[in-house]
Design a protein around this motif. Structure first.
Motif, mmCIF file in Angstrom:
data_model
loop_
_atom_site.group_PDB
_atom_site.id
_atom_site.type_symbol
_atom_site.label_atom_id
_atom_site.label_comp_id
_atom_site.label_asym_id
_atom_site.label_seq_id
_atom_site.Cartn_x
_atom_site.Cartn_y
_atom_site.Cartn_z
ATOM 1 N N ILE A 87 0.839 -1.215 0.000
ATOM 2 C CA ILE A 87 0.000 0.000 0.000
ATOM 3 C C ILE A 87 0.863 1.250 0.000
ATOM 4 O O ILE A 87 0.607 2.216 -0.738
ATOM 5 N N LEU A 88 1.911 1.266 0.819
ATOM 6 C CA LEU A 88 2.802 2.426 0.895
ATOM 7 C C LEU A 88 3.652 2.588 -0.357
ATOM 8 O O LEU A 88 4.163 3.682 -0.630
ATOM 9 N N TYR A 89 3.804 1.512 -1.120
ATOM 10 C CA TYR A 89 4.620 1.571 -2.338
ATOM 11 C C TYR A 89 4.007 2.499 -3.388
ATOM 12 O O TYR A 89 4.722 3.071 -4.216
ATOM 13 N N ILE A 90 2.680 2.657 -3.327
ATOM 14 C CA ILE A 90 1.998 3.550 -4.287
ATOM 15 C C ILE A 90 2.369 5.006 -4.041
ATOM 16 O O ILE A 90 2.867 5.683 -4.949
ATOM 17 N N PRO A 91 2.154 5.561 -2.827
ATOM 18 C CA PRO A 91 2.585 6.950 -2.602
ATOM 19 C C PRO A 91 4.088 7.143 -2.699
ATOM 20 O O PRO A 91 4.561 8.228 -3.028
ATOM 21 N N ALA A 92 4.858 6.090 -2.436
ATOM 22 C CA ALA A 92 6.314 6.207 -2.534
ATOM 23 C C ALA A 92 6.752 6.516 -3.957
ATOM 24 O O ALA A 92 7.781 7.179 -4.171
ATOM 25 N N PRO A 119 6.176 13.224 -4.683
ATOM 26 C CA PRO A 119 7.562 13.695 -4.878
ATOM 27 C C PRO A 119 8.467 13.186 -3.768
ATOM 28 O O PRO A 119 8.083 13.157 -2.602
ATOM 29 N N ILE A 120 9.670 12.779 -4.153
ATOM 30 C CA ILE A 120 10.611 12.272 -3.164
ATOM 31 C C ILE A 120 11.537 13.372 -2.665
ATOM 32 O O ILE A 120 12.010 13.344 -1.530
ATOM 33 N N MET A 121 11.827 14.370 -3.509
ATOM 34 C CA MET A 121 12.632 15.510 -3.064
ATOM 35 C C MET A 121 12.443 16.693 -4.004
ATOM 36 O O MET A 121 11.979 16.528 -5.143
ATOM 37 N N THR A 122 12.798 17.878 -3.504
ATOM 38 C CA THR A 122 12.718 19.111 -4.281
ATOM 39 C C THR A 122 14.084 19.777 -4.300
ATOM 40 O O THR A 122 14.677 20.012 -3.247
ATOM 41 N N SER A 143 15.873 1.677 -6.495
ATOM 42 C CA SER A 143 14.630 2.299 -6.021
ATOM 43 C C SER A 143 13.370 1.756 -6.672
ATOM 44 O O SER A 143 12.279 1.932 -6.123
ATOM 45 N N ILE A 144 13.484 1.123 -7.834
ATOM 46 C CA ILE A 144 12.311 0.603 -8.527
ATOM 47 C C ILE A 144 12.326 -0.921 -8.594
ATOM 48 O O ILE A 144 11.401 -1.588 -8.124
ATOM 49 N N LEU A 145 13.387 -1.478 -9.149
ATOM 50 C CA LEU A 145 13.433 -2.924 -9.357
ATOM 51 C C LEU A 145 13.541 -3.704 -8.047
ATOM 52 O O LEU A 145 12.838 -4.700 -7.850
ATOM 53 N N ALA A 189 7.546 7.765 2.627
ATOM 54 C CA ALA A 189 6.810 6.569 2.214
ATOM 55 C C ALA A 189 7.757 5.496 1.699
ATOM 56 O O ALA A 189 7.603 4.304 2.006
ATOM 57 N N PHE A 190 8.764 5.914 0.926
ATOM 58 C CA PHE A 190 9.715 4.951 0.374
ATOM 59 C C PHE A 190 10.547 4.308 1.481
ATOM 60 O O PHE A 190 10.781 3.093 1.472
#
Length: 207
Positions: free
Chosen positions: A56-61, A65-68, A103-105, A176-177
């Motif tokens: 579930i948390l993987y979706i918002p992760a 946005p992870i950083m600005t 971060s993805i795979l 989230a990530f």
């Protein structure tokens, strides 16, 4: 032959081998005094709960946005995939590949791998114990590399802070990530790999 068939129970805390006097009450470890269990209590239920939470948390992760990154007061937030594309456009393909894998795979593989292990144990899929245990060990080993993005963001936030000139801020996607990584690592720990061999024994008996 399994240790439990020989009347031996392994302590989950200190890994001491114990031989309980009763099959119903395994008592406490002779070394550290911890409660003995032939298998981790509710291992499958706890692992499923952690896995579903991580999914579930993987979706918002990935969506948030992870950083600005701000330069001269201007900046736009970017997601993980957005950061990978920006690195590719900046001709930093090796770095983009590392970020994409870490971060993805890797998180995706962990989620799918743990789910497959749980499902194979519960439904007795035609997988050999060697395949299952290799998958489990690989998931345990590779999990820590998912924190690469979080470490990089933490270092950049601490080092790049020059006011309006340049600054980097962590966003909700990073939280989230990080939660996904920590929860999947915990799920790998709560899963009892001995269930793989129990399942195999039952399959052999039913064959």
């Amino acid at each position: 032959m399994r240790a439990i068939d020989a009347g031996i129970v392994v302590c989950d805390e200190c890994h001491q081998l114990n031989r309980p006097e009763s099959d119903e009450d395994h008592g406490a470890c002779t070394r550290c005094g911890s409660r003995l269990h032939p298998r981790r209590p509710n291992s499958l239920i706890r692992t499923w709960a952690l896995l579903i939470t991580a999914a579930i948390l993987y979706i918002p992760a990935n969506v948030l946005p992870i950083m600005t990154v701000n330069f001269f007061g201007n900046g736009a937030p970017s997601t993980i995939m957005g950061g990978v594309l920006e690195l590719i456009h900046a001709e930093m393909v090796p770095i983009a590949l590392v970020v994409f894998i870490a971060s993805i795979l890797v998180p995706t593989f962990k989620l799918v791998g743990i789910a497959l292990l749980l499902y194979s144990v519960q439904r007795r899929l035609p997988m050999s114990p060697r395949q299952r245990i290799l998958m489990y060990r690989f998931i345990e080993w590779i999990g820590r590399w998912s924190m690469l993005d979080i470490f990089v963001i933490a270092i950049l936030v601490a080092l790049v802070n020059f006011g309006n000139l340049a600054s980097i801020e962590a966003n909700l996607g990073a939280a989230a990530f990080a939660s996904v990584v920590i929860i999947t690592m915990t799920a790998a720990v709560t899963f009892d790999p001995r269930l793989i061999w129990d399942n195999t024994d039952m399959d052999d008996e039913n064959a």
